[in-house]
Design a protein around this motif. Structure first.
Motif, PDB file in Angstrom:
ATOM      1  N   LEU A   1       0.817  -1.207   0.000  1.00 34.98           N
ATOM      2  CA  LEU A   1       0.000   0.000   0.000  1.00 34.98           C
ATOM      3  C   LEU A   1       0.854   1.262   0.000  1.00 34.98           C
ATOM      4  O   LEU A   1       0.383   2.328  -0.347  1.00 34.98           O
ATOM      5  CB  LEU A   1      -0.910   0.014   1.235  1.00 34.98           C
ATOM      6  N   ILE A   2       2.123   1.150   0.393  1.00 38.88           N
ATOM      7  CA  ILE A   2       3.010   2.305   0.427  1.00 38.88           C
ATOM      8  C   ILE A   2       3.917   2.262  -0.789  1.00 38.88           C
ATOM      9  O   ILE A   2       4.626   1.280  -0.991  1.00 38.88           O
ATOM     10  CB  ILE A   2       3.831   2.339   1.723  1.00 38.88           C
TER      11      ILE A   2
ATOM     12  N   LYS B   1      -0.943   4.216  -7.532  1.00 37.90           N
ATOM     13  CA  LYS B   1      -1.275   4.038  -6.117  1.00 37.90           C
ATOM     14  C   LYS B   1      -2.209   5.131  -5.613  1.00 37.90           C
ATOM     15  O   LYS B   1      -2.630   5.096  -4.474  1.00 37.90           O
ATOM     16  CB  LYS B   1       0.003   4.051  -5.273  1.00 37.90           C
ATOM     17  N   ASP B   2      -2.496   6.140  -6.442  1.00 43.10           N
ATOM     18  CA  ASP B   2      -3.256   7.288  -5.981  1.00 43.10           C
ATOM     19  C   ASP B   2      -4.636   6.925  -5.443  1.00 43.10           C
ATOM     20  O   ASP B   2      -5.159   7.603  -4.579  1.00 43.10           O
ATOM     21  CB  ASP B   2      -3.432   8.302  -7.113  1.00 43.10           C
TER      22      ASP B   2
ATOM     23  N   GLN C   1      -4.754   5.172  -1.269  1.00 40.33           N
ATOM     24  CA  GLN C   1      -3.955   5.683  -0.174  1.00 40.33           C
ATOM     25  C   GLN C   1      -4.621   5.674   1.191  1.00 40.33           C
ATOM     26  O   GLN C   1      -3.944   5.522   2.195  1.00 40.33           O
ATOM     27  CB  GLN C   1      -3.456   7.074  -0.518  1.00 40.33           C
TER      28      GLN C   1
ATOM     29  N   VAL D   1      -3.782   2.970   4.096  1.00 38.79           N
ATOM     30  CA  VAL D   1      -2.600   2.931   4.963  1.00 38.79           C
ATOM     31  C   VAL D   1      -2.876   3.518   6.333  1.00 38.79           C
ATOM     32  O   VAL D   1      -2.105   3.299   7.264  1.00 38.79           O
ATOM     33  CB  VAL D   1      -1.361   3.621   4.339  1.00 38.79           C
TER      34      VAL D   1
ATOM     35  N   ASN E   1       0.380  11.888   7.870  1.00 37.32           N
ATOM     36  CA  ASN E   1       1.095  11.165   6.828  1.00 37.32           C
ATOM     37  C   ASN E   1       1.649   9.849   7.354  1.00 37.32           C
ATOM     38  O   ASN E   1       1.917   9.691   8.541  1.00 37.32           O
ATOM     39  CB  ASN E   1       2.215  12.017   6.227  1.00 37.32           C
TER      40      ASN E   1
ATOM     41  N   ILE F   1       2.672   9.300   1.955  1.00 39.31           N
ATOM     42  CA  ILE F   1       1.222   9.419   1.742  1.00 39.31           C
ATOM     43  C   ILE F   1       0.631  10.377   2.774  1.00 39.31           C
ATOM     44  O   ILE F   1       0.812  10.202   3.971  1.00 39.31           O
ATOM     45  CB  ILE F   1       0.550   8.046   1.818  1.00 39.31           C
ATOM     46  N   GLN F   2      -0.091  11.379   2.282  1.00 38.35           N
ATOM     47  CA  GLN F   2      -0.728  12.362   3.143  1.00 38.35           C
ATOM     48  C   GLN F   2      -2.236  12.289   3.004  1.00 38.35           C
ATOM     49  O   GLN F   2      -2.759  11.938   1.949  1.00 38.35           O
ATOM     50  CB  GLN F   2      -0.282  13.776   2.783  1.00 38.35           C
ATOM     51  N   ALA F   3      -2.902  12.663   4.092  1.00 40.42           N
ATOM     52  CA  ALA F   3      -4.361  12.727   4.081  1.00 40.42           C
ATOM     53  C   ALA F   3      -4.798  13.778   5.089  1.00 40.42           C
ATOM     54  O   ALA F   3      -4.045  14.160   5.979  1.00 40.42           O
ATOM     55  CB  ALA F   3      -4.963  11.365   4.427  1.00 40.42           C
TER      56      ALA F   3
ATOM     57  N   ASP G   1      -8.189  10.981   1.693  1.00 34.27           N
ATOM     58  CA  ASP G   1      -6.954  11.047   0.907  1.00 34.27           C
ATOM     59  C   ASP G   1      -7.116  12.034  -0.237  1.00 34.27           C
ATOM     60  O   ASP G   1      -8.185  12.621  -0.434  1.00 34.27           O
ATOM     61  CB  ASP G   1      -6.509   9.655   0.432  1.00 34.27           C
TER      62      ASP G   1
END
Length: 189
Positions: free
Chosen positions: A68-69, A80-81, A84, A87, A125, A129-131, A148
């Motif tokens: 997933l990363i 992978k967008d 996200q 994770v 993050n 990956i940020q959300a 995400d």
């Protein structure tokens, strides 16, 4: 003709900014009177299948042999967008919850600890990956919403259903509707 081309390029650069999602609405930080989720909680045997369903959803989102990363696991041309938010989902059969005046600490199987601040509204993050995350109290439940960059939402809630029972609801929704919707029941140990 060149001017028209430049106008189109400029519009293409500006339009995505206009289409950005508004921030998630903040959630109340005030703890309902007498509500304390603290304790050691064990997943009921009847709910154990929910952890498998969560794991299956994560594997489906990543694709076969993928992580997933980004950068972990095998490589492929798959984007992978769109996966996200997965994770940020933790699960376990035993939870230890510590509630303070300002937040919750949730330990999943004594391995991973998540911290949530009441009324938080921030970017989080995991690696690259940020959300966006908001959390707080709604209808006597602690609710955590994580979105995400593709707009997929992870919504978790924890609520008491009696002195010795806690219910955790986990839902992941995207453009195509609910990708995951499970309820887990825990008993106080």
């Amino acid at each position: 003709m060149r001017l028209a081309g430049l106008v189109l390029v400029a519009a293409a650069c500006v339009l995505p900014a206009c289409g950005a999602a508004p921030p998630l609405p903040a959630k109340p930080a005030a703890v309902p009177d007498g509500l304390d989720l603290s304790g050691d909680w064990q997943l009921r045997a009847a709910s154990r299948d929910t952890n498998r369903r969560i794991g299956d959803a994560e594997r489906k989102a990543a694709g076969p042999g993928e992580s997933l990363i980004p950068g972990k696991g095998s490589t492929s041309s798959r984007r992978k967008d769109d996966i996200q938010v997965h994770v940020f989902l933790e699960t376990g059969e035993s939870l230890r919850i510590s509630q303070t005046d300002y937040g919750l600490f949730i330990s999943f199987d004594r391995a991973i600890v998540e911290e949530y601040r009441f009324g938080e509204q921030r970017m989080i993050n995991v690696g690259p990956i940020q959300a966006e995350r908001v959390s707080g109290w709604e209808n006597n439940a602690y609710v955590i919403e994580t979105r995400d960059k593709e707009g997929t939402m992870l919504i978790e809630s924890y609520r008491l259903a009696g002195d010795d029972t806690m219910v955790r609801h986990v839902r992941i929704t995207g453009e195509s509707g609910a990708e995951l919707d499970v309820e887990q029941v825990f008993d106080r140990r």
